[in-house]
Design a protein around this motif. Structure first.
Motif, PDB file in Angstrom:
ATOM      1  N   ALA A  20       2.799  11.644 -15.546  1.00  0.00           N
ATOM      2  CA  ALA A  20       2.444  10.692 -14.482  1.00  0.00           C
ATOM      3  C   ALA A  20       3.495  10.701 -13.381  1.00  0.00           C
ATOM      4  O   ALA A  20       3.177  10.693 -12.182  1.00  0.00           O
ATOM      5  N   LEU A  21       4.781  10.730 -13.781  1.00  0.00           N
ATOM      6  CA  LEU A  21       5.857  10.778 -12.788  1.00  0.00           C
ATOM      7  C   LEU A  21       5.818  12.078 -11.994  1.00  0.00           C
ATOM      8  O   LEU A  21       6.009  12.079 -10.769  1.00  0.00           O
ATOM      9  N   LEU A  22       5.549  13.182 -12.694  1.00  0.00           N
ATOM     10  CA  LEU A  22       5.462  14.470 -12.015  1.00  0.00           C
ATOM     11  C   LEU A  22       4.294  14.493 -11.042  1.00  0.00           C
ATOM     12  O   LEU A  22       4.423  14.951  -9.902  1.00  0.00           O
ATOM     13  N   GLY A  23       3.148  13.956 -11.500  1.00  0.00           N
ATOM     14  CA  GLY A  23       1.985  13.900 -10.616  1.00  0.00           C
ATOM     15  C   GLY A  23       2.230  13.024  -9.409  1.00  0.00           C
ATOM     16  O   GLY A  23       1.850  13.364  -8.285  1.00  0.00           O
ATOM     17  N   GLY A  24       2.905  11.871  -9.642  1.00  0.00           N
ATOM     18  CA  GLY A  24       3.218  10.985  -8.516  1.00  0.00           C
ATOM     19  C   GLY A  24       4.166  11.637  -7.534  1.00  0.00           C
ATOM     20  O   GLY A  24       4.012  11.516  -6.314  1.00  0.00           O
ATOM     21  N   GLY A  25       5.155  12.371  -8.075  1.00  0.00           N
ATOM     22  CA  GLY A  25       6.096  13.064  -7.194  1.00  0.00           C
ATOM     23  C   GLY A  25       5.419  14.140  -6.370  1.00  0.00           C
ATOM     24  O   GLY A  25       5.696  14.285  -5.176  1.00  0.00           O
ATOM     25  N   LEU A  26       4.515  14.886  -7.003  1.00  0.00           N
ATOM     26  CA  LEU A  26       3.778  15.928  -6.270  1.00  0.00           C
ATOM     27  C   LEU A  26       2.877  15.318  -5.202  1.00  0.00           C
ATOM     28  O   LEU A  26       2.747  15.864  -4.100  1.00  0.00           O
ATOM     29  N   ALA A  27       2.265  14.177  -5.524  1.00  0.00           N
ATOM     30  CA  ALA A  27       1.399  13.515  -4.542  1.00  0.00           C
ATOM     31  C   ALA A  27       2.205  13.045  -3.339  1.00  0.00           C
ATOM     32  O   ALA A  27       1.790  13.216  -2.181  1.00  0.00           O
ATOM     33  N   LEU A  28       3.387  12.458  -3.591  1.00  0.00           N
ATOM     34  CA  LEU A  28       4.240  12.017  -2.485  1.00  0.00           C
ATOM     35  C   LEU A  28       4.709  13.198  -1.646  1.00  0.00           C
ATOM     36  O   LEU A  28       4.770  13.119  -0.414  1.00  0.00           O
ATOM     37  N   ALA A  29       5.051  14.302  -2.304  1.00  0.00           N
ATOM     38  CA  ALA A  29       5.485  15.492  -1.572  1.00  0.00           C
ATOM     39  C   ALA A  29       4.354  16.031  -0.708  1.00  0.00           C
ATOM     40  O   ALA A  29       4.566  16.447   0.438  1.00  0.00           O
ATOM     41  N   LEU A  30       3.115  16.004  -1.254  1.00  0.00           N
ATOM     42  CA  LEU A  30       1.965  16.476  -0.491  1.00  0.00           C
ATOM     43  C   LEU A  30       1.714  15.599   0.726  1.00  0.00           C
ATOM     44  O   LEU A  30       1.449  16.092   1.829  1.00  0.00           O
ATOM     45  N   VAL A  31       1.835  14.284   0.536  1.00  0.00           N
ATOM     46  CA  VAL A  31       1.660  13.355   1.667  1.00  0.00           C
ATOM     47  C   VAL A  31       2.713  13.616   2.735  1.00  0.00           C
ATOM     48  O   VAL A  31       2.417  13.631   3.944  1.00  0.00           O
TER      49      VAL A  31
END
Length: 209
Positions: A20-31
């Motif tokens: 979940a943390l990895l997915g959240g980090g990737l989502a923030l990086a994509l944004v």
């Protein structure tokens, strides 16, 4: 030997939290990448300018009058003032003019090329409005207003960054620009090779207001 059920569940929960943390980090990086590269936020903010009409004023042609010598008594005829000549003010004339039409974004206003009378030319946008966007520039293009979007920058003169997506604004033209060839004003998004709006310039005999 089998692991206790509680230990297995704890390990599963830990993996889920990490994912979940990895997915959240990737989502923030994509944004962040989208905001930095595509700059969609610019569509929600207007930049308004209101530049005055460009006027060239020549310097005064007469020298300043000499102050009288207080030790000298002058006759009345000698005290006559010299007539000062008025500065020469060139008369701007409109060489070409056109009205903006929509391309990929709603765009309105009038584009006029003025000869300022001193050998310089200026493109003036009046009552202008379009959507804001990333890396917008003002082009003079040889492509017609109804050309394919990709054709506008094939043969064009870059007049610089669009100063504002709303309002009156001026852009200096190169001295050797050929308006019979570069007869289309284009609001060009250089980031995505998209024309926001375009205006076909046609010869004009108008005088500046």
């Amino acid at each position: 030997m089998d692991r206790p059920a509680a230990t297995t569940a704890s390990a599963t929960d830990t993996r889920r939290r990490r994912l979940a943390l990895l997915g959240g980090g990737l989502a923030l990086a994509l944004v962040a990448v989208v905001l930095l590269v595509f700059e969609p936020q610019t569509l929600f903010f207007d930049t308004t300018v209101d530049e005055d009409f460009p006027v060239v004023v020549q310097g005064a042609t007469t020298d300043a009058m000499d102050e009288p010598d207080p030790m000298t008594t002058a006759e009345p005829d000698d005290m006559a003032s010299e007539e000062l000549s008025e500065p020469s003010v060139p008369t701007p004339t409109a060489r070409a003019q056109g009205t903006f039409v929509d391309r990929s974004h709603p765009t309105r206003g009038v584009a006029t090329v003025f000869d300022l009378g001193d050998g310089t030319q200026v493109l003036r946008l009046e009552d202008f409005e379009t959507d804001n966007g990333p890396d917008l520039r003002v082009y003079l293009s040889s492509a017609p207003v109804d050309a394919d979007a990709g054709a506008f920058d094939d043969d064009a003169v870059d007049l610089g960054v669009l100063k504002g997506n709303i309002g009156n604004q001026n852009y200096d033209l190169p001295a050797d620009v050929d308006l019979s060839r570069y007869a289309t004003v284009v609001i060009w998004c250089d980031r995505f090779d998209v024309a926001f709006g375009a205006s076909a310039l046609r010869a004009s005999g108008l005088s500046a207001g």
